[in-house]
Design a protein around this motif. Structure first.
Motif, PDB file in Angstrom:
ATOM      1  N   LYS A   1       0.821  -1.216   0.000  1.00 36.70           N
ATOM      2  CA  LYS A   1       0.000   0.000   0.000  1.00 36.70           C
ATOM      3  C   LYS A   1       0.856   1.267   0.000  1.00 36.70           C
ATOM      4  CE  LYS A   1      -4.112  -1.982   2.239  1.00 36.70           C
ATOM      5  NZ  LYS A   1      -5.080  -1.676   1.168  1.00 36.70           N
ATOM      6  N   PHE A   2       2.148   1.120   0.333  1.00 39.38           N
ATOM      7  CA  PHE A   2       3.038   2.276   0.356  1.00 39.38           C
ATOM      8  C   PHE A   2       3.771   2.466  -0.971  1.00 39.38           C
ATOM      9  CE2 PHE A   2       2.264   1.141   4.712  1.00 39.38           C
ATOM     10  CZ  PHE A   2       2.066   2.359   5.335  1.00 39.38           C
ATOM     11  N   GLY A   3       3.457   1.648  -1.955  1.00 42.70           N
ATOM     12  CA  GLY A   3       3.924   1.880  -3.310  1.00 42.70           C
ATOM     13  C   GLY A   3       5.405   1.738  -3.538  1.00 42.70           C
ATOM     14  N   GLY A   4       6.081   0.913  -2.744  1.00 43.04           N
ATOM     15  CA  GLY A   4       7.521   0.750  -2.918  1.00 43.04           C
ATOM     16  C   GLY A   4       7.885  -0.305  -3.940  1.00 43.04           C
ATOM     17  N   LEU A   5       9.047  -0.878  -3.759  1.00 44.98           N
ATOM     18  CA  LEU A   5       9.587  -1.883  -4.668  1.00 44.98           C
ATOM     19  C   LEU A   5       9.795  -3.185  -3.922  1.00 44.98           C
ATOM     20  CD1 LEU A   5      12.437   0.339  -6.159  1.00 44.98           C
ATOM     21  CD2 LEU A   5      10.209  -0.081  -7.215  1.00 44.98           C
ATOM     22  N   GLU A   6       9.714  -4.296  -4.640  1.00 47.70           N
ATOM     23  CA  GLU A   6      10.111  -5.568  -4.069  1.00 47.70           C
ATOM     24  C   GLU A   6      11.609  -5.765  -4.288  1.00 47.70           C
ATOM     25  OE1 GLU A   6       7.874  -8.952  -5.230  1.00 47.70           O
ATOM     26  OE2 GLU A   6       6.011  -8.237  -4.322  1.00 47.70           O
ATOM     27  N   GLN A   7      12.286  -6.236  -3.250  1.00 47.54           N
ATOM     28  CA  GLN A   7      13.723  -6.508  -3.341  1.00 47.54           C
ATOM     29  C   GLN A   7      13.994  -7.878  -2.710  1.00 47.54           C
ATOM     30  OE1 GLN A   7      16.798  -4.295  -0.974  1.00 47.54           O
ATOM     31  NE2 GLN A   7      17.296  -3.385  -2.958  1.00 47.54           N
ATOM     32  N   PRO A   8      13.686  -8.947  -3.430  1.00 47.98           N
ATOM     33  CA  PRO A   8      13.786 -10.300  -2.872  1.00 47.98           C
ATOM     34  C   PRO A   8      15.230 -10.703  -2.599  1.00 47.98           C
ATOM     35  CG  PRO A   8      13.333 -10.396  -5.217  1.00 47.98           C
ATOM     36  CD  PRO A   8      13.239  -8.947  -4.835  1.00 47.98           C
ATOM     37  N   PHE A   9      15.373 -11.707  -1.748  1.00 46.37           N
ATOM     38  CA  PHE A   9      16.697 -12.213  -1.404  1.00 46.37           C
ATOM     39  C   PHE A   9      16.637 -13.739  -1.310  1.00 46.37           C
ATOM     40  CE2 PHE A   9      14.377 -11.013   2.378  1.00 46.37           C
ATOM     41  CZ  PHE A   9      14.536 -12.084   3.247  1.00 46.37           C
ATOM     42  N   PRO A  10      17.755 -14.432  -1.577  1.00 42.37           N
ATOM     43  CA  PRO A  10      17.741 -15.899  -1.653  1.00 42.37           C
ATOM     44  C   PRO A  10      17.737 -16.566  -0.276  1.00 42.37           C
ATOM     45  CG  PRO A  10      19.581 -14.951  -2.914  1.00 42.37           C
ATOM     46  CD  PRO A  10      19.046 -13.880  -2.029  1.00 42.37           C
ATOM     47  N   PHE A  11      16.996 -17.649  -0.205  1.00 46.89           N
ATOM     48  CA  PHE A  11      17.050 -18.547   0.943  1.00 46.89           C
ATOM     49  C   PHE A  11      17.770 -19.818   0.498  1.00 46.89           C
ATOM     50  CE2 PHE A  11      14.967 -22.255   3.060  1.00 46.89           C
ATOM     51  CZ  PHE A  11      15.538 -22.071   4.320  1.00 46.89           C
ATOM     52  N   VAL A  12      18.713 -20.267   1.319  1.00 50.38           N
ATOM     53  CA  VAL A  12      19.521 -21.439   0.973  1.00 50.38           C
ATOM     54  C   VAL A  12      19.347 -22.500   2.049  1.00 50.38           C
ATOM     55  CG1 VAL A  12      21.858 -22.318   0.571  1.00 50.38           C
ATOM     56  CG2 VAL A  12      21.216 -20.038  -0.267  1.00 50.38           C
ATOM     57  N   ARG A  13      18.914 -23.668   1.617  1.00 50.97           N
ATOM     58  CA  ARG A  13      18.855 -24.824   2.521  1.00 50.97           C
ATOM     59  C   ARG A  13      19.779 -25.906   1.981  1.00 50.97           C
ATOM     60  NH1 ARG A  13      13.651 -25.827   2.747  1.00 50.97           N
ATOM     61  NH2 ARG A  13      13.226 -25.131   4.884  1.00 50.97           N
ATOM     62  N   ILE A  14      20.686 -26.347   2.819  1.00 53.07           N
ATOM     63  CA  ILE A  14      21.606 -27.435   2.479  1.00 53.07           C
ATOM     64  C   ILE A  14      21.351 -28.562   3.467  1.00 53.07           C
ATOM     65  CG2 ILE A  14      24.028 -28.137   2.309  1.00 53.07           C
ATOM     66  CD1 ILE A  14      24.641 -25.075   1.964  1.00 53.07           C
ATOM     67  N   ASN A  15      21.164 -29.764   2.956  1.00 49.20           N
ATOM     68  CA  ASN A  15      20.973 -30.908   3.842  1.00 49.20           C
ATOM     69  C   ASN A  15      21.695 -32.111   3.261  1.00 49.20           C
ATOM     70  OD1 ASN A  15      20.227 -32.916   5.578  1.00 49.20           O
ATOM     71  ND2 ASN A  15      18.031 -32.459   5.533  1.00 49.20           N
ATOM     72  N   ARG A  16      22.910 -32.334   3.751  1.00 50.35           N
ATOM     73  CA  ARG A  16      23.688 -33.504   3.360  1.00 50.35           C
ATOM     74  C   ARG A  16      23.968 -34.371   4.581  1.00 50.35           C
ATOM     75  NH1 ARG A  16      28.685 -32.130   1.662  1.00 50.35           N
ATOM     76  NH2 ARG A  16      28.570 -30.062   2.596  1.00 50.35           N
ATOM     77  N   LEU A  17      23.037 -34.284   5.554  1.00 55.73           N
ATOM     78  CA  LEU A  17      23.159 -35.095   6.755  1.00 55.73           C
ATOM     79  C   LEU A  17      22.853 -36.553   6.444  1.00 55.73           C
ATOM     80  CD1 LEU A  17      21.210 -32.825   9.274  1.00 55.73           C
ATOM     81  CD2 LEU A  17      23.699 -33.111   9.177  1.00 55.73           C
ATOM     82  N   PRO A  18      23.425 -37.459   7.214  1.00 52.26           N
ATOM     83  CA  PRO A  18      23.003 -38.862   7.094  1.00 52.26           C
ATOM     84  C   PRO A  18      21.495 -38.968   7.319  1.00 52.26           C
ATOM     85  CG  PRO A  18      24.949 -38.665   8.489  1.00 52.26           C
ATOM     86  CD  PRO A  18      24.480 -37.267   8.209  1.00 52.26           C
ATOM     87  N   PHE A  19      20.871 -39.961   6.717  1.00 55.78           N
ATOM     88  CA  PHE A  19      19.413 -40.076   6.724  1.00 55.78           C
ATOM     89  C   PHE A  19      18.836 -40.022   8.130  1.00 55.78           C
ATOM     90  CE2 PHE A  19      15.595 -42.741   7.037  1.00 55.78           C
ATOM     91  CZ  PHE A  19      14.746 -41.994   6.228  1.00 55.78           C
ATOM     92  N   PHE A  20      19.429 -40.763   9.071  1.00 59.77           N
ATOM     93  CA  PHE A  20      18.831 -40.827  10.409  1.00 59.77           C
ATOM     94  C   PHE A  20      18.904 -39.474  11.109  1.00 59.77           C
ATOM     95  CE2 PHE A  20      22.259 -40.723  13.594  1.00 59.77           C
ATOM     96  CZ  PHE A  20      23.381 -40.875  12.795  1.00 59.77           C
ATOM     97  N   LEU A  21      19.967 -38.686  10.848  1.00 56.00           N
ATOM     98  CA  LEU A  21      20.056 -37.350  11.440  1.00 56.00           C
ATOM     99  C   LEU A  21      19.039 -36.403  10.814  1.00 56.00           C
ATOM    100  CD1 LEU A  21      23.884 -36.754  11.925  1.00 56.00           C
ATOM    101  CD2 LEU A  21      22.146 -37.090  13.682  1.00 56.00           C
ATOM    102  N   SER A  22      18.767 -36.570   9.519  1.00 57.45           N
ATOM    103  CA  SER A  22      17.740 -35.762   8.866  1.00 57.45           C
ATOM    104  C   SER A  22      16.381 -35.997   9.503  1.00 57.45           C
ATOM    105  CB  SER A  22      17.680 -36.074   7.370  1.00 57.45           C
ATOM    106  OG  SER A  22      18.868 -35.705   6.726  1.00 57.45           O
ATOM    107  N   VAL A  23      16.090 -37.261   9.815  1.00 59.47           N
ATOM    108  CA  VAL A  23      14.816 -37.586  10.453  1.00 59.47           C
ATOM    109  C   VAL A  23      14.741 -36.976  11.843  1.00 59.47           C
ATOM    110  CG1 VAL A  23      13.389 -39.466  11.360  1.00 59.47           C
ATOM    111  CG2 VAL A  23      14.503 -39.705   9.136  1.00 59.47           C
TER     112      VAL A  23
END
Length: 315
Positions: A276-298
């Motif tokens: 409503k304030f008529g500005g600009l969008e300035q998106p930024f990246p989200f990074v998810r890394i998951n190389r954990l062993p399977f049981f740790l991921s769970v």
């Protein structure tokens, strides 16, 4: 490509003076990147440093289940790589390679000027350029709330009590977000420090009879005004006092070479509010890394479910 050396630097070995000069000189410098901000909100953070602090990336690490990982500190919207000029993809990839060498798990936000090939999504932020007269700025405001504000008899004034704002935030919003007591204590310490550095100010809106309706903490550096912590009380919602507060904060800082940073949200209703304030969008990246062993991921997923609940409820 010129020679590039990216070093992993442990916290005790970071040259804080050189670090902060790098953030000062960075084309994408943000208040979250300064050493004094990180020291409080991410204790014992490490860093990646290119050459002699020509570009830097904070590593906001933590440890759980014996595994070191990267996490985004609360009340710290964007980090990533800070550099004096646009970061080319080969430099970004070199930083990312070092991250992958050191960590098997990460959930972090890079900043708006970083193009990351490992991004798993883009997050929303909204900004407004203040380098114009307020009359020019408000031409882009949505007319439906401008009329309401101009007919309002509320009072916009200076606030002084950091603790009051945080206490009210906890009272009204703590059930909707998941922030630990320690994190709130750290936030209080940070805001007291920034207040001493004259990088913080408080504005509030009251009724004619002195009833507090809305209050907000704003941060400031040489580039931006950051709208970081706000509370609208139940009576203030009826009066739309938060519109009134932002309208007058933008008016107060108009005609300056600054950016008003709304610290946007992925929640649609909040996005709509900021638009409503008529500005600009300035998106930024989200990074998810998951190389954990399977049981740790769970284990990690189960832990997060019971600690946080639904993903969208996290801060």
């Amino acid at each position: 490509m010129f020679d590039v050396l990216i070093k992993y630097v442990h916290h005790a070995d970071i040259d804080k003076d050189k670090w902060d000069r790098c953030i000062d000189n960075a084309m994408n410098g943000l208040i979250y990147g300064y050493s004094y901000y990180l020291d409080i909100m991410s204790k014992n953070w490490d860093a990646l440093v290119m050459n002699d602090y020509e570009a830097v990336m904070p590593l906001t690490r933590n440890k759980k289940f014996g595994i070191s990982y990267l996490r985004q500190p609360v009340f710290t919207q964007q980090l990533g790589i800070f550099a004096p000029a646009f970061v080319e993809s080969d430099i970004t990839n070199a930083f990312m390679k070092k991250v992958l060498e050191e960590f098997s798990f990460a959930e972090i936000n890079w900043n708006y000027a970083n193009s990351c090939s490992h991004a798993t999504g883009m997050r929303v932020n909204n900004i407004l350029l203040l380098d114009r007269s307020f009359n020019d700025i408000q031409k882009n405001f949505k007319s439906d709330f401008v009329k309401k504000i101009k007919s309002n008899d509320l009072i916009y004034e200076i606030g002084e009590d950091v603790e009051e704002v945080i206490s009210l935030f906890i009272k009204y919003y703590s059930k909707r977000i998941h922030v630990s007591t320690e994190d709130y204590q750290n936030l209080f310490r940070l805001y007291l420090l920034l207040n001493k550095k004259e990088q913080l100010f408080i504005r509030k809106v009251s009724s004619q009879d002195g009833q507090l309706l809305s209050i907000a903490i704003f941060l400031r550096d040489s580039r931006r005004i950051y709208y970081v912590l706000s509370v609208t009380l139940p009576e203030g919602r009826k009066e739309q006092s938060n519109y009134f507060l932002l309208y007058h904060a933008i008016k107060e800082y108009s005609n300056q070479n600054l950016i008003f940073d709304f610290e946007g949200s992925d929640i649609p209703s909040i996005q709509l509010f900021f638009k409503k304030f008529g500005g600009l969008e300035q998106p930024f990246p989200f990074v998810r890394i998951n190389r954990l062993p399977f049981f740790l991921s769970v284990v990690k997923r189960v832990y997060d479910y019971f600690k946080f609940g639904k993903e969208e409820e996290r801060l």
